[in-house]
Design a protein around this motif. Structure first.
Motif, PDB file in Angstrom:
ATOM      1  N   ARG A 255       0.871  -1.116   0.049  1.00  0.00           N
ATOM      2  CA  ARG A 255       0.011  -0.079   0.156  1.00  0.00           C
ATOM      3  C   ARG A 255       0.852   1.311  -0.101  1.00  0.00           C
ATOM      4  O   ARG A 255       2.070   1.304   0.593  1.00  0.00           O
ATOM      5  N   ALA A 256       0.265   2.332  -0.600  1.00  0.00           N
ATOM      6  CA  ALA A 256       1.025   3.516  -0.743  1.00  0.00           C
ATOM      7  C   ALA A 256       1.383   4.098   0.916  1.00  0.00           C
ATOM      8  O   ALA A 256       0.440   4.103   1.585  1.00  0.00           O
ATOM      9  N   PRO A 257       2.496   4.750   0.980  1.00  0.00           N
ATOM     10  CA  PRO A 257       2.841   5.224   2.381  1.00  0.00           C
ATOM     11  C   PRO A 257       2.244   6.699   2.581  1.00  0.00           C
ATOM     12  O   PRO A 257       1.834   7.122   1.533  1.00  0.00           O
ATOM     13  N   ALA A 258       2.397   6.671   3.707  1.00  0.00           N
ATOM     14  CA  ALA A 258       1.688   8.177   3.875  1.00  0.00           C
ATOM     15  C   ALA A 258       2.351   9.426   3.112  1.00  0.00           C
ATOM     16  O   ALA A 258       3.795   9.423   2.882  1.00  0.00           O
ATOM     17  N   GLU A 259       1.705  10.349   2.613  1.00  0.00           N
ATOM     18  CA  GLU A 259       2.157  11.388   1.805  1.00  0.00           C
ATOM     19  C   GLU A 259       3.068  12.347   2.790  1.00  0.00           C
ATOM     20  O   GLU A 259       2.347  13.092   3.750  1.00  0.00           O
ATOM     21  N   ALA A 260       4.026  12.944   2.210  1.00  0.00           N
ATOM     22  CA  ALA A 260       4.850  13.871   3.306  1.00  0.00           C
ATOM     23  C   ALA A 260       4.664  15.264   2.581  1.00  0.00           C
ATOM     24  O   ALA A 260       4.839  15.318   1.426  1.00  0.00           O
ATOM     25  N   THR A 261       4.417  16.266   3.401  1.00  0.00           N
ATOM     26  CA  THR A 261       4.184  17.619   2.928  1.00  0.00           C
ATOM     27  C   THR A 261       5.767  18.299   2.925  1.00  0.00           C
ATOM     28  O   THR A 261       6.797  17.659   3.490  1.00  0.00           O
ATOM     29  N   PRO A 262       5.699  19.358   2.082  1.00  0.00           N
ATOM     30  CA  PRO A 262       7.093  20.110   2.000  1.00  0.00           C
ATOM     31  C   PRO A 262       7.615  20.602   3.380  1.00  0.00           C
ATOM     32  O   PRO A 262       8.855  20.104   3.768  1.00  0.00           O
ATOM     33  N   ALA A 263       6.656  20.718   4.206  1.00  0.00           N
ATOM     34  CA  ALA A 263       7.239  21.033   5.708  1.00  0.00           C
ATOM     35  C   ALA A 263       7.413  19.835   6.412  1.00  0.00           C
ATOM     36  O   ALA A 263       8.378  19.708   7.093  1.00  0.00           O
ATOM     37  N   GLU A 264       6.880  18.632   6.252  1.00  0.00           N
ATOM     38  CA  GLU A 264       7.150  17.340   7.102  1.00  0.00           C
ATOM     39  C   GLU A 264       8.525  17.120   6.549  1.00  0.00           C
ATOM     40  O   GLU A 264       9.370  16.394   7.203  1.00  0.00           O
ATOM     41  N   ALA A 266      11.097  18.835   5.282  1.00  0.00           N
ATOM     42  CA  ALA A 266      12.211  19.522   5.818  1.00  0.00           C
ATOM     43  C   ALA A 266      12.262  19.227   7.236  1.00  0.00           C
ATOM     44  O   ALA A 266      13.408  19.164   7.688  1.00  0.00           O
ATOM     45  N   GLU A 267      11.170  18.595   8.159  1.00  0.00           N
ATOM     46  CA  GLU A 267      11.526  18.497   9.527  1.00  0.00           C
ATOM     47  C   GLU A 267      12.198  17.118   9.408  1.00  0.00           C
ATOM     48  O   GLU A 267      13.169  16.937  10.192  1.00  0.00           O
ATOM     49  N   ARG A 268      11.934  16.082   8.468  1.00  0.00           N
ATOM     50  CA  ARG A 268      12.655  14.566   8.548  1.00  0.00           C
ATOM     51  C   ARG A 268      14.166  14.976   8.218  1.00  0.00           C
ATOM     52  O   ARG A 268      15.010  14.182   8.803  1.00  0.00           O
ATOM     53  N   LEU A 269      14.448  15.964   7.307  1.00  0.00           N
ATOM     54  CA  LEU A 269      15.672  16.359   6.919  1.00  0.00           C
ATOM     55  C   LEU A 269      16.548  17.001   7.907  1.00  0.00           C
ATOM     56  O   LEU A 269      17.740  16.684   8.233  1.00  0.00           O
ATOM     57  N   GLY A 270      15.773  17.764   8.591  1.00  0.00           N
ATOM     58  CA  GLY A 270      16.409  18.368   9.791  1.00  0.00           C
ATOM     59  C   GLY A 270      16.745  17.585  11.225  1.00  0.00           C
ATOM     60  O   GLY A 270      17.697  17.691  11.740  1.00  0.00           O
ATOM     61  N   ARG A 271      16.096  16.484  11.067  1.00  0.00           N
ATOM     62  CA  ARG A 271      16.380  15.542  12.107  1.00  0.00           C
ATOM     63  C   ARG A 271      17.409  14.313  11.640  1.00  0.00           C
ATOM     64  O   ARG A 271      17.645  13.648  12.508  1.00  0.00           O
TER      65      ARG A 271
END
Length: 468
Positions: A255-264, A266-271
């Motif tokens: 099944r398709a994974p959850a869709e990440a917004t640009p803000a999310e 950026a948060e994941r990259l920031g972590r």
């Protein structure tokens, strides 16, 4: 890939998994079928059986696989087929326990004879395919490959030598047991790290292998010595495959994974999470989100990602389309990475929360590197450091004079060892160099990715050195 009928009505269908360097097989007499070493995404196999109009009656494993999660158990459950594995592996789920010499009669003309061929693992089995009692080929798994054999160190280096001796004897057992014209259908050897050395060719017979395969042409001592000396590192994720296979893999969830917004994103990259850019490296170097890692679907993405990450780390996939995300999921479930944390589709400019996230990567050829090493001024930074991210065996064969060697699979943990200055990074073709460049950029380094074939280095004027 479909093979021509072997005899009147008997055929073997080849299902390639080129990204892992493996093959699965479906053998049929036109009514019923035997499947050998199925990958986890079994919909491909069910579709092949449906296209041929045959019933899958028997699913066989040559061994407990270390490089992928098997789909055998689920395929047997869904089709009602018997599931055969080595009795000595003592699996906890329902199965047909197989031993050397067992004869499996699928139909009156389609039969499989079990041949114990230890070496790749202690309990490895091969399966001789018989048509009306005549052996016409053999499914060799990780035993006899094209011009080589399966590696013998996956169960621990302490077992490498004894398994190499078993491998030698098993190869000769097959050569003695089967006629010269019998086809060989190995599971590994098409780029898989399960091969002791690089395999050669796309098809072969027992007779052909007698003259070209080291296990059949060398003395035992020489074969063992050559095999052990040529073994290189293998993907870290292999450590998780065997236990998954012997305990019984879960069904695939695509099944398709959850869709990440640009803000999310950026948060994941920031972590500091793994956000993987699935586009080609050409597209990546032109523009990408800072901190993403280049592992395009046009290369062995799953192998390198599974090798580099800390197992269980959250992974976010970024692609140009939902089809790319789906393709990546299929690749990842094969090695047991079941559910990405999130995914996003679109071009980098559409996925950036801020324009400052958009960056590009400098690229070069070996001709450019030769000029930089000669001190010729250019548009790119000086080549203060030449970083080679190929494997140990590739490095030992030949490398750029004065280069630093850190294999790609170790780079994330060893970036601090890269000397100060601008880094020109290369591999064998450009794929790994792009991945390494993305890791270096994320660590704040100035980097140039050499997008060129290493075979062109010397003719481009780059001085090379052989040896460690």
């Amino acid at each position: 890939m479909t093979e021509r009928p072997l005899t009147d009505g008997l055929r073997v269908e080849v299902l390639e998994t080129s990204s892992l360097g493996d093959r699965s097989y479906l053998a049929t007499d036109g009514r019923r079928a035997v499947v050998v070493d199925p990958q986890r995404d079994i919909d491909r196999i069910i579709a092949a059986a449906g296209r041929l109009g045959v019933q899958i009656a028997l699913v066989l494993e040559t061994h407990v696989h270390n490089d992928y999660v098997s789909g055998g158990l689920e395929l047997a459950r869904l089709t009602g087929a018997e599931y055969g594995i080595a009795a000595a592996d003592d699996a906890p789920f329902e199965h047909l326990p197989l031993r050397d010499g067992d004869l499996l009669e699928v139909t009156d003309r389609l039969r499989v004879r079990v041949v114990a061929t230890p070496g790749h693992t202690f309990h490895h089995l091969s399966y001789a395919l018989e048509d009306a009692g005549e052996a016409i080929g053999v499914f060799t798994g990780g035993s006899l490959l094209y011009g080589t054999t399966g590696r013998t160190d996956l169960l621990g280096t302490e077992h490498s030598e004894v398994l190499a001796r078993h491998q030698y004897q098993s190869a000769r057992k097959l050569a003695d047991l089967l006629p010269a014209g019998a086809r060989i259908w190995p599971t590994h050897g098409f780029g898989s790290f399960c091969s002791a050395t690089q395999a050669s060719g796309d098809s072969s017979t027992i007779g052909e292998q007698r003259s070209v395969n080291p296990a059949l042409s060398l003395a035992e001592h020489d074969f063992v010595e050559t095999t052990l000396s040529g073994l290189d590192a293998y993907p870290a994720y292999y450590a998780h495959m065997g236990i998954r296979n012997i305990t019984g893999p879960e069904p695939v969830d695509l099944r398709a994974p959850a869709e990440a917004t640009p803000a999310e994103l950026a948060e994941r990259l920031g972590r500091g999470e793994w956000v993987v850019d699935l586009r080609s490296r050409k597209a990546y170097v032109d523009s990408h989100l800072a901190g993403t890692i280049s592992l395009g679907l046009d290369g062995p993405m799953a192998t390198w990602l599974g090798w580099m990450i800390e197992w269980g780390s959250p992974i976010t996939l970024v692609g140009e389309s939902s089809e790319q995300i789906a393709d990546a999921q299929r690749e990842l479930v094969r090695i047991g990475i079941d559910r990405p944390a999130a995914a996003a589709t679109g071009q980098p400019a559409e996925l950036a929360a801020d324009e400052s996230q958009l960056v590009s990567t400098m690229t070069a050829t070996f001709t450019d590197l030769a000029a930089a090493l000669d001190g010729e001024p250019g548009a790119r930074p000086n080549a203060d450091v030449v970083l080679d991210v190929r494997t140990n065996n590739e490095w030992r064969a030949s490398h750029v004079d004065g280069a630093v060697h850190i294999p790609l699979y170790e780079l994330a943990d060893r970036i601090d060892e890269v000397p100060a200055g601008s880094v020109w990074v290369h591999c064998g073709s450009g794929y790994r160099a792009a991945a390494a460049a993305s890791l270096l950029e994320s660590a704040g380094r100035t980097v140039v990715a050499v997008d060129d074939a290493f075979g062109a280095a010397q003719s481009s004027g780059v001085a090379l050195t052989a040896g460690a």
